[in-house]
Design a protein around this motif. Structure first.
Motif, PDB file in Angstrom:
ATOM      1  N   LEU A 134      49.220  28.940  35.725  1.00 13.13           N
ATOM      2  CA  LEU A 134      49.074  30.367  35.433  1.00 13.13           C
ATOM      3  C   LEU A 134      49.492  30.651  33.995  1.00 13.13           C
ATOM      4  O   LEU A 134      50.275  29.901  33.415  1.00 13.13           O
ATOM      5  N   PRO A 135      49.016  31.723  33.371  1.00 15.59           N
ATOM      6  CA  PRO A 135      48.111  32.732  33.952  1.00 15.59           C
ATOM      7  C   PRO A 135      46.667  32.264  33.930  1.00 15.59           C
ATOM      8  O   PRO A 135      46.269  31.484  33.071  1.00 15.59           O
ATOM      9  N   LEU A 136      45.890  32.754  34.882  1.00 14.45           N
ATOM     10  CA  LEU A 136      44.470  32.450  34.938  1.00 14.45           C
ATOM     11  C   LEU A 136      43.714  33.328  33.945  1.00 14.45           C
ATOM     12  O   LEU A 136      44.107  34.473  33.696  1.00 14.45           O
ATOM     13  N   PRO A 137      42.610  32.835  33.387  1.00 17.76           N
ATOM     14  CA  PRO A 137      41.843  33.646  32.429  1.00 17.76           C
ATOM     15  C   PRO A 137      40.908  34.644  33.092  1.00 17.76           C
ATOM     16  O   PRO A 137      40.258  35.442  32.418  1.00 17.76           O
ATOM     17  N   THR A 138      40.832  34.604  34.420  1.00 21.13           N
ATOM     18  CA  THR A 138      39.894  35.463  35.148  1.00 21.13           C
ATOM     19  C   THR A 138      40.633  36.638  35.792  1.00 21.13           C
ATOM     20  O   THR A 138      41.844  36.595  35.977  1.00 21.13           O
ATOM     21  N   PRO A 139      39.917  37.724  36.142  1.00 22.06           N
ATOM     22  CA  PRO A 139      40.583  38.911  36.687  1.00 22.06           C
ATOM     23  C   PRO A 139      41.313  38.627  37.995  1.00 22.06           C
ATOM     24  O   PRO A 139      40.876  37.800  38.799  1.00 22.06           O
ATOM     25  N   SER A 140      42.406  39.322  38.206  1.00 24.15           N
ATOM     26  CA  SER A 140      43.136  39.218  39.473  1.00 24.15           C
ATOM     27  C   SER A 140      42.787  40.359  40.423  1.00 24.15           C
ATOM     28  O   SER A 140      42.930  40.217  41.640  1.00 24.15           O
ATOM     29  N   ASP A 141      42.332  41.492  39.886  1.00 26.48           N
ATOM     30  CA  ASP A 141      41.901  42.594  40.734  1.00 26.48           C
ATOM     31  C   ASP A 141      40.701  42.166  41.569  1.00 26.48           C
ATOM     32  O   ASP A 141      39.718  41.630  41.026  1.00 26.48           O
ATOM     33  N   PRO A 142      40.731  42.361  42.894  1.00 23.52           N
ATOM     34  CA  PRO A 142      39.657  41.848  43.761  1.00 23.52           C
ATOM     35  C   PRO A 142      38.259  42.314  43.372  1.00 23.52           C
ATOM     36  O   PRO A 142      37.315  41.518  43.330  1.00 23.52           O
ATOM     37  N   GLU A 143      38.106  43.589  43.085  1.00 24.82           N
ATOM     38  CA  GLU A 143      36.779  44.098  42.738  1.00 24.82           C
ATOM     39  C   GLU A 143      36.313  43.558  41.395  1.00 24.82           C
ATOM     40  O   GLU A 143      35.157  43.138  41.232  1.00 24.82           O
ATOM     41  N   GLU A 144      37.194  43.552  40.404  1.00 25.55           N
ATOM     42  CA  GLU A 144      36.841  43.013  39.088  1.00 25.55           C
ATOM     43  C   GLU A 144      36.478  41.533  39.188  1.00 25.55           C
ATOM     44  O   GLU A 144      35.572  41.058  38.496  1.00 25.55           O
ATOM     45  N   LEU A 146      35.121  39.975  41.787  1.00 26.43           N
ATOM     46  CA  LEU A 146      33.791  39.842  42.370  1.00 26.43           C
ATOM     47  C   LEU A 146      32.706  40.180  41.352  1.00 26.43           C
ATOM     48  O   LEU A 146      31.674  39.507  41.283  1.00 26.43           O
ATOM     49  N   VAL A 147      32.935  41.216  40.569  1.00 26.02           N
ATOM     50  CA  VAL A 147      31.975  41.574  39.521  1.00 26.02           C
ATOM     51  C   VAL A 147      31.861  40.436  38.510  1.00 26.02           C
ATOM     52  O   VAL A 147      30.747  40.066  38.088  1.00 26.02           O
ATOM     53  N   CYS A 148      33.000  39.875  38.138  1.00 26.62           N
ATOM     54  CA  CYS A 148      33.003  38.716  37.222  1.00 26.62           C
ATOM     55  C   CYS A 148      32.241  37.547  37.835  1.00 26.62           C
ATOM     56  O   CYS A 148      31.443  36.890  37.167  1.00 26.62           O
ATOM     57  N   GLY A 149      32.467  37.300  39.130  1.00 29.63           N
ATOM     58  CA  GLY A 149      31.782  36.204  39.815  1.00 29.63           C
ATOM     59  C   GLY A 149      30.284  36.403  39.873  1.00 29.63           C
ATOM     60  O   GLY A 149      29.502  35.459  39.716  1.00 29.63           O
ATOM     61  N   ALA A 162      22.459  37.639  42.065  1.00 31.41           N
ATOM     62  CA  ALA A 162      23.642  36.977  42.605  1.00 31.41           C
ATOM     63  C   ALA A 162      23.662  37.165  44.112  1.00 31.41           C
ATOM     64  O   ALA A 162      23.020  38.085  44.636  1.00 31.41           O
ATOM     65  N   PRO A 163      24.408  36.337  44.845  1.00 29.39           N
ATOM     66  CA  PRO A 163      24.488  36.513  46.304  1.00 29.39           C
ATOM     67  C   PRO A 163      25.120  37.845  46.678  1.00 29.39           C
ATOM     68  O   PRO A 163      25.880  38.431  45.906  1.00 29.39           O
ATOM     69  N   THR A 164      24.825  38.314  47.872  1.00 30.41           N
ATOM     70  CA  THR A 164      25.497  39.489  48.391  1.00 30.41           C
ATOM     71  C   THR A 164      26.926  39.128  48.791  1.00 30.41           C
ATOM     72  O   THR A 164      27.268  37.956  48.911  1.00 30.41           O
ATOM     73  N   LEU A 175      31.362  33.892  45.124  1.00 27.87           N
ATOM     74  CA  LEU A 175      31.596  34.882  44.070  1.00 27.87           C
ATOM     75  C   LEU A 175      33.057  34.936  43.631  1.00 27.87           C
ATOM     76  O   LEU A 175      33.348  34.963  42.438  1.00 27.87           O
ATOM     77  N   ASN A 176      33.982  34.952  44.584  1.00 26.44           N
ATOM     78  CA  ASN A 176      35.389  35.099  44.233  1.00 26.44           C
ATOM     79  C   ASN A 176      35.950  33.842  43.582  1.00 26.44           C
ATOM     80  O   ASN A 176      36.580  33.928  42.515  1.00 26.44           O
TER      81      ASN A 176
END
Length: 266
Positions: A134-144, A146-149, A162-164, A175-176
């Protein structure tokens, strides 16, 4: 000295350079002869892929093959040569886990730790502490995340959709994690991830992943046409000619698809 002897000597020298230890003692068995006279004398020295590139094709093949000796030797050689850093090797294990399965990756991971310790013992050194996770370079907020994924999935696969998110496989998995984190982790380059992935999907029996990942590697230009052809040959040496024949056919088809798309986009 005969022509065959010359090739054998060339193979033994290449083996020592690639594996960082001496070739096996003289052995007239067909398997050993083929290993030295073809795999090391003819395949590894070819220039369409670098020796480092070839590591990222070989490692997933030997990790999937359930063969203790080859896995140990190629992990050791990749690290001992300096071609692959320990951070890159550990990221390769994680990437392999996603595309070839966590149980086989568990053994791969144990082997990496063992060989990393062995290399340092041989050099009279203590292995350094692992890099922090850590820290990871990707968002930790769940919605953000998924959008990133979703965006990562489109970018990496070179497709506009992208997949549903309506089931655990595509939402929580694809996605996550797979595209929301793993492909974006900084410890391994995009080309190396492409090489590992194509090798993994080539030894599976699922037609869509091999098609999509060969296509994306070519369309993105992360792997050139010549490099992809060479990947098929190297894969054949380490995982077998029947599956490599299927990979080679897919490569031919996806080259034509990519060329047609590039022409239409020009």
């Amino acid at each position: 000295m005969t022509a065959s002897d010359t090739r054998t000597e060339r193979g033994r020298r290449e083996f020592a350079e690639v594996m960082t230890f001496a070739a096996p003692s003289e052995d007239a068995s067909p398997a050993t002869t083929n290993l030295i006279d073809f795999v090391f004398a003819e395949v590894w020295p070819r220039t369409a892929l670098t020796r480092r590139d070839r590591r990222f094709v070989t490692l997933p093949c030997v990790a999937a093959a359930d063969a203790e000796g080859p896995l140990r030797d190629h992990v050791y050689a990749a690290l001992n040569s300096g071609d692959v850093s320990i951070v890159e090797m550990r990221e390769t294990v994680l990437h392999f886990a996603v595309y070839a399965g966590w149980p086989k990756a568990s053994r791969f991971n144990i082997m990496v730790d063992e060989q990393w310790d062995r290399i340092h013992r041989e050099r009279g050194l203590t292995p350094p502490a692992p890099e922090p996770l850590l820290p990871l370079p990707t968002p930790s907020d769940p919605e953000e995340r998924l959008v990133c994924g979703e965006q990562s999935f489109r970018d990496i696969n070179c497709i506009p959709f992208a997949p549903t998110r309506d089931n655990p496989y595509s939402g929580a998995g694809i996605l996550n994690f797979v595209f929301g984190e793993m492909w974006l982790r900084p410890g391994l380059g995009m080309k190396e991830r492409r090489l590992v992935t194509v090798a993994c999907v080539a030894f599976q029996d699922a037609p869509l992943p091999i098609l999509s990942h060969v296509y994306a590697a070519l369309k993105s230009r992360d792997v050139s046409f010549e490099e992809m052809d060479e990947l098929a040959l190297h894969f054949a040496a380490y995982y077998g000619w029947p599956k490599a024949a299927n990979l080679n056919q897919v490569i031919g088809e996806q080259k034509q698809r990519v060329l047609a798309e590039w022409e239409a986009e020009a």
